[in-house]
Design a protein around this motif. Sequence first.
Motif, PDB file in Angstrom:
ATOM      1  N   ALA B  14      31.026  62.924 -27.972  1.00  0.00           N
ATOM      2  CA  ALA B  14      32.085  62.319 -28.980  1.00  0.00           C
ATOM      3  C   ALA B  14      32.851  61.356 -28.441  1.00  0.00           C
ATOM      4  O   ALA B  14      32.827  60.550 -27.422  1.00  0.00           O
ATOM      5  N   THR B  15      33.256  60.435 -29.204  1.00  0.00           N
ATOM      6  CA  THR B  15      34.103  59.295 -29.125  1.00  0.00           C
ATOM      7  C   THR B  15      35.058  59.645 -28.008  1.00  0.00           C
ATOM      8  O   THR B  15      35.708  60.498 -28.148  1.00  0.00           O
ATOM      9  N   GLY B  16      35.296  58.684 -27.254  1.00  0.00           N
ATOM     10  CA  GLY B  16      36.466  58.819 -26.297  1.00  0.00           C
ATOM     11  C   GLY B  16      36.026  59.463 -24.968  1.00  0.00           C
ATOM     12  O   GLY B  16      36.717  59.721 -24.021  1.00  0.00           O
ATOM     13  N   GLN B  17      34.908  60.108 -25.048  1.00  0.00           N
ATOM     14  CA  GLN B  17      34.309  60.936 -23.850  1.00  0.00           C
ATOM     15  C   GLN B  17      33.773  59.966 -22.779  1.00  0.00           C
ATOM     16  O   GLN B  17      33.509  58.975 -22.900  1.00  0.00           O
ATOM     17  N   GLN B  36      20.249  48.280 -21.682  1.00  0.00           N
ATOM     18  CA  GLN B  36      20.818  49.057 -22.735  1.00  0.00           C
ATOM     19  C   GLN B  36      19.906  48.486 -24.198  1.00  0.00           C
ATOM     20  O   GLN B  36      19.403  47.304 -24.353  1.00  0.00           O
ATOM     21  N   GLN B  37      19.273  49.371 -24.930  1.00  0.00           N
ATOM     22  CA  GLN B  37      18.378  49.187 -26.218  1.00  0.00           C
ATOM     23  C   GLN B  37      19.037  49.657 -27.163  1.00  0.00           C
ATOM     24  O   GLN B  37      19.415  50.766 -27.364  1.00  0.00           O
ATOM     25  N   SER B  38      19.701  48.579 -27.996  1.00  0.00           N
ATOM     26  CA  SER B  38      20.245  49.167 -29.368  1.00  0.00           C
ATOM     27  C   SER B  38      19.716  48.453 -30.404  1.00  0.00           C
ATOM     28  O   SER B  38      19.182  47.427 -30.447  1.00  0.00           O
ATOM     29  N   LEU B  39      19.872  48.880 -31.644  1.00  0.00           N
ATOM     30  CA  LEU B  39      19.484  48.300 -32.977  1.00  0.00           C
ATOM     31  C   LEU B  39      19.998  46.824 -33.112  1.00  0.00           C
ATOM     32  O   LEU B  39      19.270  45.913 -33.397  1.00  0.00           O
ATOM     33  N   GLU B  82      32.263  54.748 -27.608  1.00  0.00           N
ATOM     34  CA  GLU B  82      32.578  54.329 -28.883  1.00  0.00           C
ATOM     35  C   GLU B  82      31.218  54.567 -29.730  1.00  0.00           C
ATOM     36  O   GLU B  82      30.244  54.668 -29.222  1.00  0.00           O
ATOM     37  N   LEU B  83      31.504  54.596 -30.991  1.00  0.00           N
ATOM     38  CA  LEU B  83      30.159  54.722 -31.847  1.00  0.00           C
ATOM     39  C   LEU B  83      29.059  53.784 -31.371  1.00  0.00           C
ATOM     40  O   LEU B  83      27.726  54.020 -31.489  1.00  0.00           O
ATOM     41  N   GLY B  84      29.649  52.443 -31.347  1.00  0.00           N
ATOM     42  CA  GLY B  84      28.612  51.425 -31.041  1.00  0.00           C
ATOM     43  C   GLY B  84      27.888  51.537 -29.642  1.00  0.00           C
ATOM     44  O   GLY B  84      26.986  50.743 -29.493  1.00  0.00           O
ATOM     45  N   ASP B  85      28.401  52.353 -28.707  1.00  0.00           N
ATOM     46  CA  ASP B  85      27.653  52.652 -27.461  1.00  0.00           C
ATOM     47  C   ASP B  85      26.221  53.548 -27.606  1.00  0.00           C
ATOM     48  O   ASP B  85      25.478  53.627 -26.664  1.00  0.00           O
ATOM     49  N   SER B  86      26.165  54.121 -28.928  1.00  0.00           N
ATOM     50  CA  SER B  86      24.792  54.893 -29.120  1.00  0.00           C
ATOM     51  C   SER B  86      23.779  53.763 -28.887  1.00  0.00           C
ATOM     52  O   SER B  86      23.679  52.825 -29.447  1.00  0.00           O
ATOM     53  N   LEU B 110      21.499  58.050 -25.848  1.00  0.00           N
ATOM     54  CA  LEU B 110      22.855  58.572 -26.039  1.00  0.00           C
ATOM     55  C   LEU B 110      23.156  58.440 -27.492  1.00  0.00           C
ATOM     56  O   LEU B 110      23.161  57.492 -28.047  1.00  0.00           O
ATOM     57  N   THR B 111      23.615  59.518 -28.014  1.00  0.00           N
ATOM     58  CA  THR B 111      24.358  59.626 -29.422  1.00  0.00           C
ATOM     59  C   THR B 111      25.758  59.700 -29.152  1.00  0.00           C
ATOM     60  O   THR B 111      26.301  60.806 -28.699  1.00  0.00           O
ATOM     61  N   VAL B 112      26.591  58.808 -29.835  1.00  0.00           N
ATOM     62  CA  VAL B 112      28.114  59.032 -29.604  1.00  0.00           C
ATOM     63  C   VAL B 112      28.487  59.450 -31.253  1.00  0.00           C
ATOM     64  O   VAL B 112      28.251  58.636 -32.167  1.00  0.00           O
TER      65      VAL B 112
END
Lengths: 113, 113
Positions: B14-17, B36-39, B82-86, B110-112
Amino acid sequence: AQSVTQLDSQVPVFEEAPVELRCNYSSSVSVYLFWYVQYPNQGLQLLLKYLSGSTLVESINGFEAEFNKSQTSFHLRKPSVHISDTAEYFCAVLDTGRRALTFGSGTRLQVQP
Amino acid sequence: DSGVTQTPKHLITATGQRVTLRCSPRSGDLSVYWYQQSLDQGLQFLIQYYNGEERAKGNILERFSAQQFPDLHSELNLSSLELGDSALYFCASSVVEGAYTQYFGPGTRLTVL
């Protein structure tokens, strides 16, 4: 700063047809170039690399790439693709200062029967 | 199989973790890299360690930190998520510092939420 441009985000092709995935780089220093492949839900696998010497490098599964200094390109080619080649392909240049790879945005190769 | 191992394979939080990702390099490799690989950002270099010492930094946020232990395994710590760290987080290793070829692990997704 070094950069890599992969000109095509997606390349659809029929099985047994030839394919070329384009990659251009910018670098002011010695160039070390790589192609990595990422199959669905998997990590990155090294496909081939150019460090020095012959400008034409080959992989064990039929891919080849040619380093062209005058055109600052490192295009990936295969004369006849298979369904199993469906994957995302990343071109990368090694930043020898930061010792890190700078990747292009990737090209999704979709091989259709 | 590249010989680089990463755990866990998937992580949902979850966020904040805060989470810790672990990487074991190939046998004999002294250098470890995190990517890091993000969309939206693609594949980006985060940080490099060589024989326990930090050697190069890329686009790593201040909320992220890493270390390499005496047995050469490395951990990437991500905090205040944060959500964007997914993203997919890859570890790579090479034989020596500045070695041209990096071998990648399978990644941790990682899914946030």
